[in-house]
Design an enzyme around this catalytic site. Structure first.
Site, PDB file in Angstrom:
ATOM      1  N   ARG A 198       1.156  16.035  11.135  1.00 41.79           N
ATOM      2  CA  ARG A 198       1.830  16.589   9.950  1.00 41.79           C
ATOM      3  C   ARG A 198       1.804  18.114   9.976  1.00 41.79           C
ATOM      4  O   ARG A 198       1.814  18.763   8.944  1.00 41.79           O
ATOM      5  CB  ARG A 198       1.165  16.074   8.668  1.00 41.79           C
ATOM      6  CG  ARG A 198       1.329  14.597   8.450  1.00 41.79           C
ATOM      7  CD  ARG A 198       1.104  14.191   6.994  1.00 41.79           C
ATOM      8  NE  ARG A 198       1.356  12.770   6.852  1.00 41.79           N
ATOM      9  CZ  ARG A 198       0.415  11.851   6.593  1.00 41.79           C
ATOM     10  NH1 ARG A 198      -0.833  12.218   6.421  1.00 41.79           N
ATOM     11  NH2 ARG A 198       0.750  10.579   6.490  1.00 41.79           N
ATOM     12  N   ARG A 216       0.831  -1.206   0.000  1.00 40.05           N
ATOM     13  CA  ARG A 216       0.000   0.000   0.000  1.00 40.05           C
ATOM     14  C   ARG A 216       0.864   1.255   0.000  1.00 40.05           C
ATOM     15  O   ARG A 216       1.997   1.227   0.496  1.00 40.05           O
ATOM     16  CB  ARG A 216      -0.953   0.024   1.192  1.00 40.05           C
ATOM     17  CG  ARG A 216      -0.292  -0.165   2.546  1.00 40.05           C
ATOM     18  CD  ARG A 216      -1.322  -0.747   3.524  1.00 40.05           C
ATOM     19  NE  ARG A 216      -0.834  -0.885   4.884  1.00 40.05           N
ATOM     20  CZ  ARG A 216      -0.185  -1.961   5.329  1.00 40.05           C
ATOM     21  NH1 ARG A 216       0.114  -2.957   4.515  1.00 40.05           N
ATOM     22  NH2 ARG A 216       0.197  -2.039   6.589  1.00 40.05           N
ATOM     23  N   ASP A 261       2.545   4.898  16.006  1.00 41.30           N
ATOM     24  CA  ASP A 261       3.386   5.022  14.815  1.00 41.30           C
ATOM     25  C   ASP A 261       4.811   5.160  15.320  1.00 41.30           C
ATOM     26  O   ASP A 261       5.143   6.142  16.003  1.00 41.30           O
ATOM     27  CB  ASP A 261       2.975   6.261  14.004  1.00 41.30           C
ATOM     28  CG  ASP A 261       2.221   5.872  12.755  1.00 41.30           C
ATOM     29  OD1 ASP A 261       2.824   5.206  11.897  1.00 41.30           O
ATOM     30  OD2 ASP A 261       1.042   6.240  12.659  1.00 41.30           O
ATOM     31  N   CYS A 279      -6.067  20.776  13.361  1.00 42.73           N
ATOM     32  CA  CYS A 279      -6.041  20.183  14.693  1.00 42.73           C
ATOM     33  C   CYS A 279      -4.751  20.608  15.373  1.00 42.73           C
ATOM     34  O   CYS A 279      -3.675  20.520  14.768  1.00 42.73           O
ATOM     35  CB  CYS A 279      -6.094  18.665  14.574  1.00 42.73           C
ATOM     36  SG  CYS A 279      -7.410  18.088  13.474  1.00 42.73           S
TER      37      CYS A 279
HETATM   38  S1  SF4 Z   1      -3.988  16.436   8.531  1.00 40.52           S
HETATM   39 FE1  SF4 Z   1      -3.718  17.206  10.621  1.00 40.52          FE
HETATM   40  S2  SF4 Z   1      -4.837  19.154  10.746  1.00 40.52           S
HETATM   41 FE2  SF4 Z   1      -5.521  18.077   8.920  1.00 40.52          FE
HETATM   42  S3  SF4 Z   1      -7.364  17.012   9.626  1.00 40.52           S
HETATM   43 FE3  SF4 Z   1      -5.632  15.555   9.793  1.00 40.52          FE
HETATM   44  S4  SF4 Z   1      -4.892  15.783  11.907  1.00 40.52           S
HETATM   45 FE4  SF4 Z   1      -6.224  17.549  11.479  1.00 40.52          FE
END
Ligand code: SF4
Length: 352
Positions: free
Chosen positions: A111, A93, A309, A106
């Site tokens: 990331r 994958r 992870d 968030c």
């Molecule tokens: S990539 Fe990061 S900021 Fe975007 S929805 Fe997912 S956890 Fe939230």
């Protein structure tokens, strides 16, 4: 509220932050992108200083403190990227990261150094062609996981351009899309977008990210129903977060709400070592205790796998408590859902 909140001033005007916090919020927003769509802003109780929705989305000065173990690329995406937009960590994958923006940012994002307007951007048509070429050349790739950023911020037309070609690659049988959109912008899930998610003859899974039961509003449940009714399989992914869902009642409510919404809880992530997120991390021992407590309390359908992870890009490891411990004599001690221990196989089993 009709538009996303994107600046400290927006937060103050919406009553979600005190004016005295302006300097703190501006310092954080300069480093990490801020956006809260109306569906989430409206869920926040401005009178609750510990509101779990606010904690996920309203910046905090604690984000400016980076600890020694934290790192910009906590799960090692970059070291496993053979071409732009692809992360190939496991044999069968790949991740396809076409876009690095999200409808909501968030505060614990793994990331966070790659996303937002200053992040890795959106794949150009040429880069997308190279990424699809890589998938076509590697016959071992059975599943393509669209992530980012949030792929569902793209228009239905752009999504179709991304997903339809996967249906023409014979060895790709499964397309999985990771998204917050069904919860945070449920109105985007319409017939045109749903149709764009399906590659001809392939199975489509959508992994819905939610961390608190209040996120599964009536509108979010209706959006998930539209996806499920169309034949898309829904999986749940959540992050175990201090001050958001690190208590047995909240976790149980979240996981039950997912199953009621036809979302099968899949992963419960231990928070990654992303910069400025230590205020969200509980210890693995605390996490294991919470997960062990779920076993007898809620249906097996509601049980996710507790996942770490491994930093550096070494993949996921299941870190949940084991019910089975070897005794060293060829037998095991197995713990039931009431916490009582038993020996397996039981001694003195009578033959018929
Ligand atoms: S990539 Fe990061 S900021 Fe975007 S929805 Fe997912 S956890 Fe939230």
């Amino acid at each position: 509220m009709s538009r996303p909140l994107r600046t400290p001033q927006d937060l103050i005007e919406a009553g979600l932050a005190a004016p005295e916090r302006r300097a703190e919020l501006e310092a954080v927003a300069e480093r990490y992108t801020l956006a809260i769509p109306p569906a989430m802003a409206e869920l926040i109780d401005p009178d609750d200083p510990n509101d779990p929705i606010a904690r996920q989305f309203v910046p905090s000065g604690a984000e400016l403190e980076t600890t020694l173990e934290e790192r910009a690329d906590p799960i090692g995406d970059l070291s496993h990227s053979p071409v732009e937009g692809i992360v190939h960590r496991y044999p069968d994958r790949v991740l396809l990261k076409a876009v690095h923006v999200c409808p909501v940012y968030c505060r614990f994002c793994f990331r966070r150094e790659m996303i937002g307007p200053q992040g890795l951007g959106t794949l150009s048509p040429e880069a997308l062609a190279r990424a699809l070429g890589y998938i076509a050349e590697h016959e071992e790739i059975w599943e393509v996981i669209l992530t980012g950023g949030d792929p569902l911020v793209l228009s239905a037309r752009r999504l179709a351009e991304l997903i339809a070609p996967l249906g023409a690659i014979g060895h790709v049988q499964v397309v999985r899309i990771h998204s917050r959109v069904p919860v945070v912008e449920p109105e985007r899930i319409d017939a045109e977008l749903i149709s764009a998610l399906k590659a001809s003859g392939r199975s489509t899974y959508v992994a819905v990210h939610a961390n608190h039961p209040r996120e599964l509003t009536a509108a979010a449940r209706a959006a998930c129903a539209r996806l499920a009714d169309s034949g898309i399989v829904l999986l749940g992914q959540s992050v175990l977060l201090k001050g958001v869902n690190d208590d047995p009642d909240t976790l149980a409510q979240l996981l039950r709400a997912m199953v009621e919404t036809r979302i099968k809880p899949y992963y419960l992530h231990h928070p990654d070592l992303a910069p400025g997120t230590s205020h969200f991390r509980l210890s693995i021992e605390e996490g294991r205790k919470l997960v062990a407590g779920l076993r007898g309390r809620i249906s097996g359908l509601c049980q996710p796998t507790y996942i770490l992870d491994i930093p550096g890009g070494h993949g996921k490891a299941s870190i949940g408590p084991s019910a089975l411990v070897p005794r060293g004599d060829g037998c095991f001690t197995v713990t039931d859902f009431n916490g009582q221990e038993h020996v397996y196989p039981p001694a003195g089993t009578e033959s018929a």
